[in-house]
Design a protein around this motif. Structure first.
Motif, PDB file in Angstrom:
ATOM      1  N   SER A 280       0.819  -1.199   0.000  1.00 39.98           N
ATOM      2  CA  SER A 280       0.000   0.000   0.000  1.00 39.98           C
ATOM      3  C   SER A 280       0.860   1.258   0.000  1.00 39.98           C
ATOM      4  CB  SER A 280      -0.911  -0.001   1.226  1.00 39.98           C
ATOM      5  OG  SER A 280      -0.120   0.079   2.401  1.00 39.98           O
ATOM      6  N   ARG A 281       0.206   2.383  -0.263  1.00 45.11           N
ATOM      7  CA  ARG A 281       0.896   3.686  -0.238  1.00 45.11           C
ATOM      8  C   ARG A 281       1.442   3.970   1.160  1.00 45.11           C
ATOM      9  NH1 ARG A 281      -1.223   7.069  -4.574  1.00 45.11           N
ATOM     10  NH2 ARG A 281      -1.240   8.903  -3.233  1.00 45.11           N
ATOM     11  N   LYS A 282       0.667   3.563   2.156  1.00 45.60           N
ATOM     12  CA  LYS A 282       1.126   3.766   3.535  1.00 45.60           C
ATOM     13  C   LYS A 282       2.419   2.998   3.788  1.00 45.60           C
ATOM     14  CE  LYS A 282      -0.358   3.206   8.342  1.00 45.60           C
ATOM     15  NZ  LYS A 282      -1.431   2.693   9.229  1.00 45.60           N
ATOM     16  N   TRP A 283       2.468   1.777   3.243  1.00 47.89           N
ATOM     17  CA  TRP A 283       3.678   0.957   3.400  1.00 47.89           C
ATOM     18  C   TRP A 283       4.881   1.655   2.780  1.00 47.89           C
ATOM     19  CZ3 TRP A 283       6.964  -1.290  -0.181  1.00 47.89           C
ATOM     20  CH2 TRP A 283       7.807  -2.296   0.286  1.00 47.89           C
ATOM     21  N   ILE A 284       4.688   2.264   1.592  1.00 48.19           N
ATOM     22  CA  ILE A 284       5.784   2.971   0.907  1.00 48.19           C
ATOM     23  C   ILE A 284       6.310   4.106   1.775  1.00 48.19           C
ATOM     24  CG2 ILE A 284       6.319   4.439  -1.071  1.00 48.19           C
ATOM     25  CD1 ILE A 284       4.341   2.748  -2.695  1.00 48.19           C
ATOM     26  N   VAL A 285       5.403   4.901   2.336  1.00 47.80           N
ATOM     27  CA  VAL A 285       5.819   6.061   3.151  1.00 47.80           C
ATOM     28  C   VAL A 285       6.506   5.593   4.434  1.00 47.80           C
ATOM     29  CG1 VAL A 285       4.985   8.059   4.454  1.00 47.80           C
ATOM     30  CG2 VAL A 285       4.063   7.571   2.181  1.00 47.80           C
ATOM     31  N   GLU A 286       5.981   4.554   5.052  1.00 48.23           N
ATOM     32  CA  GLU A 286       6.609   4.044   6.281  1.00 48.23           C
ATOM     33  C   GLU A 286       8.045   3.607   6.026  1.00 48.23           C
ATOM     34  OE1 GLU A 286       4.054   0.948   7.556  1.00 48.23           O
ATOM     35  OE2 GLU A 286       2.623   2.276   8.569  1.00 48.23           O
ATOM     36  N   ARG A 287       8.262   2.878   4.924  1.00 50.32           N
ATOM     37  CA  ARG A 287       9.624   2.433   4.606  1.00 50.32           C
ATOM     38  C   ARG A 287      10.527   3.620   4.259  1.00 50.32           C
ATOM     39  NH1 ARG A 287       7.086  -0.872   6.418  1.00 50.32           N
ATOM     40  NH2 ARG A 287       7.140  -3.129   6.156  1.00 50.32           N
TER      41      ARG A 287
ATOM     42  N   LEU B 172      10.276   6.699   5.513  1.00 48.69           N
ATOM     43  CA  LEU B 172      10.602   7.387   6.775  1.00 48.69           C
ATOM     44  C   LEU B 172      11.658   6.619   7.561  1.00 48.69           C
ATOM     45  CD1 LEU B 172       7.033   8.536   7.941  1.00 48.69           C
ATOM     46  CD2 LEU B 172       8.782   9.850   6.710  1.00 48.69           C
ATOM     47  N   GLN B 173      11.555   5.284   7.546  1.00 52.44           N
ATOM     48  CA  GLN B 173      12.564   4.482   8.226  1.00 52.44           C
ATOM     49  C   GLN B 173      13.946   4.705   7.615  1.00 52.44           C
ATOM     50  OE1 GLN B 173      11.311   0.398   8.064  1.00 52.44           O
ATOM     51  NE2 GLN B 173       9.520   0.716   9.368  1.00 52.44           N
ATOM     52  N   TYR B 174      13.985   4.766   6.288  1.00 53.67           N
ATOM     53  CA  TYR B 174      15.261   4.972   5.608  1.00 53.67           C
ATOM     54  C   TYR B 174      15.844   6.354   5.925  1.00 53.67           C
ATOM     55  CZ  TYR B 174      18.717   5.145   1.847  1.00 53.67           C
ATOM     56  OH  TYR B 174      19.882   5.248   1.139  1.00 53.67           O
ATOM     57  N   ILE B 175      14.991   7.365   5.920  1.00 55.99           N
ATOM     58  CA  ILE B 175      15.453   8.735   6.249  1.00 55.99           C
ATOM     59  C   ILE B 175      15.995   8.791   7.666  1.00 55.99           C
ATOM     60  CG2 ILE B 175      14.676  11.121   6.587  1.00 55.99           C
ATOM     61  CD1 ILE B 175      12.564  10.554   4.374  1.00 55.99           C
TER      62      ILE B 175
ATOM     63  N   VAL C 291      15.999   7.634  -1.826  1.00 54.81           N
ATOM     64  CA  VAL C 291      14.920   6.846  -1.206  1.00 54.81           C
ATOM     65  C   VAL C 291      14.147   6.066  -2.264  1.00 54.81           C
ATOM     66  CG1 VAL C 291      12.862   6.935   0.241  1.00 54.81           C
ATOM     67  CG2 VAL C 291      14.735   8.552   0.639  1.00 54.81           C
ATOM     68  N   ALA C 292      13.846   6.699  -3.399  1.00 57.17           N
ATOM     69  CA  ALA C 292      13.105   6.025  -4.463  1.00 57.17           C
ATOM     70  C   ALA C 292      13.879   4.815  -4.984  1.00 57.17           C
ATOM     71  CB  ALA C 292      12.816   6.999  -5.601  1.00 57.17           C
ATOM     72  N   ALA C 293      15.191   4.974  -5.168  1.00 61.55           N
ATOM     73  CA  ALA C 293      16.018   3.859  -5.621  1.00 61.55           C
ATOM     74  C   ALA C 293      16.059   2.746  -4.588  1.00 61.55           C
ATOM     75  CB  ALA C 293      17.426   4.353  -5.937  1.00 61.55           C
TER      76      ALA C 293
ATOM     77  N   VAL D 223      12.086  16.595   4.923  1.00 62.40           N
ATOM     78  CA  VAL D 223      13.454  16.311   5.354  1.00 62.40           C
ATOM     79  C   VAL D 223      14.031  17.493   6.130  1.00 62.40           C
ATOM     80  CG1 VAL D 223      15.798  15.864   4.564  1.00 62.40           C
ATOM     81  CG2 VAL D 223      13.893  14.625   3.532  1.00 62.40           C
ATOM     82  N   LEU D 224      13.810  18.697   5.610  1.00 62.47           N
ATOM     83  CA  LEU D 224      14.305  19.897   6.310  1.00 62.47           C
ATOM     84  C   LEU D 224      13.659  20.007   7.678  1.00 62.47           C
ATOM     85  CD1 LEU D 224      14.358  22.542   3.422  1.00 62.47           C
ATOM     86  CD2 LEU D 224      16.322  21.552   4.590  1.00 62.47           C
ATOM     87  N   ARG D 225      12.342  19.847   7.722  1.00 62.36           N
ATOM     88  CA  ARG D 225      11.645  20.004   8.997  1.00 62.36           C
ATOM     89  C   ARG D 225      12.066  18.942   9.998  1.00 62.36           C
ATOM     90  NH1 ARG D 225       7.406  17.770  11.054  1.00 62.36           N
ATOM     91  NH2 ARG D 225       6.768  16.755   9.113  1.00 62.36           N
ATOM     92  N   SER D 226      12.225  17.707   9.539  1.00 60.65           N
ATOM     93  CA  SER D 226      12.610  16.645  10.469  1.00 60.65           C
ATOM     94  C   SER D 226      14.022  16.850  11.004  1.00 60.65           C
ATOM     95  CB  SER D 226      12.506  15.274   9.772  1.00 60.65           C
ATOM     96  OG  SER D 226      13.412  15.183   8.688  1.00 60.65           O
ATOM     97  N   ARG D 227      14.898  17.406  10.171  1.00 61.77           N
ATOM     98  CA  ARG D 227      16.259  17.711  10.645  1.00 61.77           C
ATOM     99  C   ARG D 227      16.243  18.802  11.705  1.00 61.77           C
ATOM    100  NH1 ARG D 227      19.878  17.906   5.077  1.00 61.77           N
ATOM    101  NH2 ARG D 227      20.008  15.647   4.757  1.00 61.77           N
ATOM    102  N   ILE D 228      15.426  19.834  11.482  1.00 61.94           N
ATOM    103  CA  ILE D 228      15.354  20.920  12.465  1.00 61.94           C
ATOM    104  C   ILE D 228      14.769  20.411  13.775  1.00 61.94           C
ATOM    105  CG2 ILE D 228      14.303  23.170  12.957  1.00 61.94           C
ATOM    106  CD1 ILE D 228      16.614  23.155  10.874  1.00 61.94           C
ATOM    107  N   GLU D 229      13.747  19.532  13.686  1.00 61.03           N
ATOM    108  CA  GLU D 229      13.168  18.964  14.906  1.00 61.03           C
ATOM    109  C   GLU D 229      14.206  18.153  15.668  1.00 61.03           C
ATOM    110  OE1 GLU D 229      10.211  19.483  16.278  1.00 61.03           O
ATOM    111  OE2 GLU D 229       9.740  20.906  14.665  1.00 61.03           O
ATOM    112  N   ALA D 230      14.999  17.404  14.942  1.00 63.10           N
ATOM    113  CA  ALA D 230      16.053  16.612  15.598  1.00 63.10           C
ATOM    114  C   ALA D 230      17.088  17.531  16.231  1.00 63.10           C
ATOM    115  CB  ALA D 230      16.712  15.688  14.575  1.00 63.10           C
ATOM    116  N   ALA D 231      17.437  18.634  15.519  1.00 59.80           N
ATOM    117  CA  ALA D 231      18.412  19.593  16.069  1.00 59.80           C
ATOM    118  C   ALA D 231      17.878  20.243  17.334  1.00 59.80           C
ATOM    119  CB  ALA D 231      18.727  20.646  15.012  1.00 59.80           C
ATOM    120  N   LYS D 232      16.588  20.576  17.366  1.00 60.07           N
ATOM    121  CA  LYS D 232      15.983  21.200  18.553  1.00 60.07           C
ATOM    122  C   LYS D 232      16.081  20.268  19.754  1.00 60.07           C
ATOM    123  CE  LYS D 232      11.915  23.061  17.755  1.00 60.07           C
ATOM    124  NZ  LYS D 232      10.579  23.243  17.123  1.00 60.07           N
TER     125      LYS D 232
END
Length: 538
Positions: free
Chosen positions: A432-439, A441-444, A457-459, A484-493
């Protein structure tokens, strides 16, 4: 249980023997009774009992004549004679004519049972000996059959020639009388197993019967030996092989056996319910069996173009061999197919299957059918390896194995598409599409310490980058780059709040090698520099 016939002219004695003894307990089934020898012979014409109890003096046909008739007709029953003291000489004469034993009248139950039990014991020993003998004969036949099969599979697989005389020596040992320089190889492919082959045992019995039919057909025209070939030997391109030497090959353009092979193909369909194709090679020396078998396989494989139920000789290969080239399938087809499977895009999969079928049709005049089938197997192996690698990385068990469908080129696209569609339906929850996004996010998250692009990520997911970008945006409500930008800033915070790490160390951990660029991006999101954010304790 053994069968018993009682022959006695006096009814009360006959009924007493039949009814007073519990024959079932003795392991005996009473199958009939007769009042004289003639009536007994009529019963014996219908079925032969294991034991016969007969009086020796009877009207019409007496016991001695009855016994002689049994022996003349080779009835193998154990005969027990009932005799009075006055006719004891008759009893001795009966023993000379093959009677098992006798009992004296008047009949006492324990005396009769003693003789009966000895008779039963001897019958048991006889049955056991016969069973052991049949087992030995069957074992010898099976051993000889397996030894022949093993020998020929060794020869068919070996590319280098054997030492002079070795094959002839093995042939002599295994009682094979093929001509050393005039032997032809036949390969039989079961194109359609039909409805009778529901289990592995069914298939084994069909294969055994077809092997016998093939060898019987061959022996009508000269020495022949047929045997099953293991799947590994031919990669599934033939189930049976036969070696045949024609008794009188002179003056013929084609071997005489060819006239009977179409009938064998028809009989296989009518009697066994299978559709077969047969290919055969030219004549050659036994040392060239490997090359001959390859010829036969190439000829038999024309069923893939013709649809099965065909007979093809190596002559058809002559012109085709000159143009034969390796077959690899459409460019990057395996990678594209795996991507489509991972996405679960049935429409794209159908396009790819049709593309493959059209590509094979375009190469039909350039490649032998067996060349295309071998190329397809390699192509499908690549698909399976890529799919397995993907699921191992994702630590999932959901994987679809692609096998070469057992059908002609004409039916190939429809059969493969049906197989893929069914597998995709069984596997859809993980696609499913949800499965694609979950995988994704795990990779990121697992690669937070260095730059990850959308193409990366697509590759990783074996997806088209445009399709992945669309799915990600629709499921997450923002673009991939913004996430990606937002998640990096959240991690930095979090790191600024919870750790004493220096600003440049935090920048490195969230994927920024340039602290000035990190500070700029952070301020665009939060309105503060990283240092101000830490100092204010927000």
């Amino acid at each position: 249980m053994f069968s018993l016939l009682v022959v006695e002219d006096e009814r009360w004695i006959r009924r007493g023997i039949c009814e007073t003894i519990d024959w079932t307990t003795e392991g005996i089934r009473l199958t009939g009774e007769a009042s004289d020898g003639e009536e007994a012979m009529r019963i014996l014409a219908r079925h032969s009992p294991d034991i016969v109890i007969t009086d020796i003096v009877m009207p019409g046909m007496d016991g001695i004549t009855f016994l002689k008739n049994l022996r003349d007709q080779k009835v193998d029953s154990k005969v027990i004679i009932m005799s009075g003291y006055s006719d004891f000489e008759y009893a001795r004469n009966a023993l000379k004519n093959g009677a098992f034993d006798y009992v004296l009248k008047p009949i006492h139950e324990h005396n009769l049972l003693g003789v009966i039990r000895r008779c039963v014991q001897e019958l048991k020993h006889k049955r056991q000996a016969e069973s052991e003998l049949h087992g030995l004969i069957r074992s010898a036949r099976e051993t000889l059959f397996l030894a022949r099969q093993r020998l020929f599979e060794m020869i068919l697989l070996r590319k280098e020639p054997y030492s002079p005389g070795w094959i002839a020596e093995q042939m002599k040992t295994l009682q094979i009388d093929l001509h050393p320089t005039r032997t032809r190889t036949f390969a039989v492919k079961i194109v359609d197993w039909g409805r009778k082959a529901e289990t592995d045992r069914d298939r084994a019995l069909i294969l055994y019967a077809l092997c016998n039919m093939l060898e019987e057909t061959g022996r009508r025209f000269g020495p022949a030996v047929a045997f099953p070939v293991h799947h590994q030997t031919t990669a599934g391109e033939a189930e049976l092989a036969m070696l045949h030497s024609e008794s009188d090959p002179h003056g013929r353009q084609e071997p005489a056996i060819v006239s009977d092979l179409p009938r064998l193909i028809d009989q296989a369909g009518l009697m066994l319910g299978v559709r077969i194709s047969i290919g055969y090679s030219g004549e050659a020396h036994l040392n060239g069996l490997s090359e001959m078998f390859e010829e036969a396989l190439q000829a038999a494989a024309f069923w893939f173009y013709d649809g099965g139920g065909s007979l093809c000789d190596a002559k058809r290969l002559a012109s085709a061999l000159q143009a034969d080239i390796p077959y690899y399938g459409p460019a990057a087809w395996d990678r594209r197919f795996v991507s489509a499977m991972n996405v679960g895009d049935l429409k794209l999969l159908e396009q790819l299957v049709r593309e493959l079928a059209e590509h094979m049709y375009a190469h039909q005049n350039k490649c032998l059918p067996l060349t295309i089938r071998r190329g397809l197997k390699l192509l499908f192996e690549n698909v399976n390896q890529k799919s397995d690698a993907f699921h191992r990385r994702k630590q999932t068990d959901s994987t679809v194995t692609l096998d070469l469908p057992p059908c002609s080129l004409e039916a190939f696209a429809d059969v493969l598409l049906e197989t893929v569609s069914r597998a995709l339906q069984d596997d859809r929850p993980s696609r499913s599409r949800k499965w694609i996004v979950e995988r994704a996010l795990q990779y990121i998250e697992s690669n937070r310490d260095h730059t990850v692009t959308m193409n990366d990520v697509a590759a990783h997911l074996y997806l088209n980058h445009s399709y992945f970008s669309k799915v990600f945006h629709e499921e997450m409500g923002e673009t991939f780059s913004k996430y990606v930008l937002r998640s990096r800033i959240e991690a930095a915070k979090r790191l600024l709040k919870e750790t004493p790490l220096k600003i440049y160390e935090i920048a490195g951990q969230v994927g920024y090698n340039d602290i000035r660029h990190f500070t700029k991006i952070f301020k665009e999101f939060e309105g503060l520099t990283p240092m101000q954010y830490r100092d204010y304790g927000i």
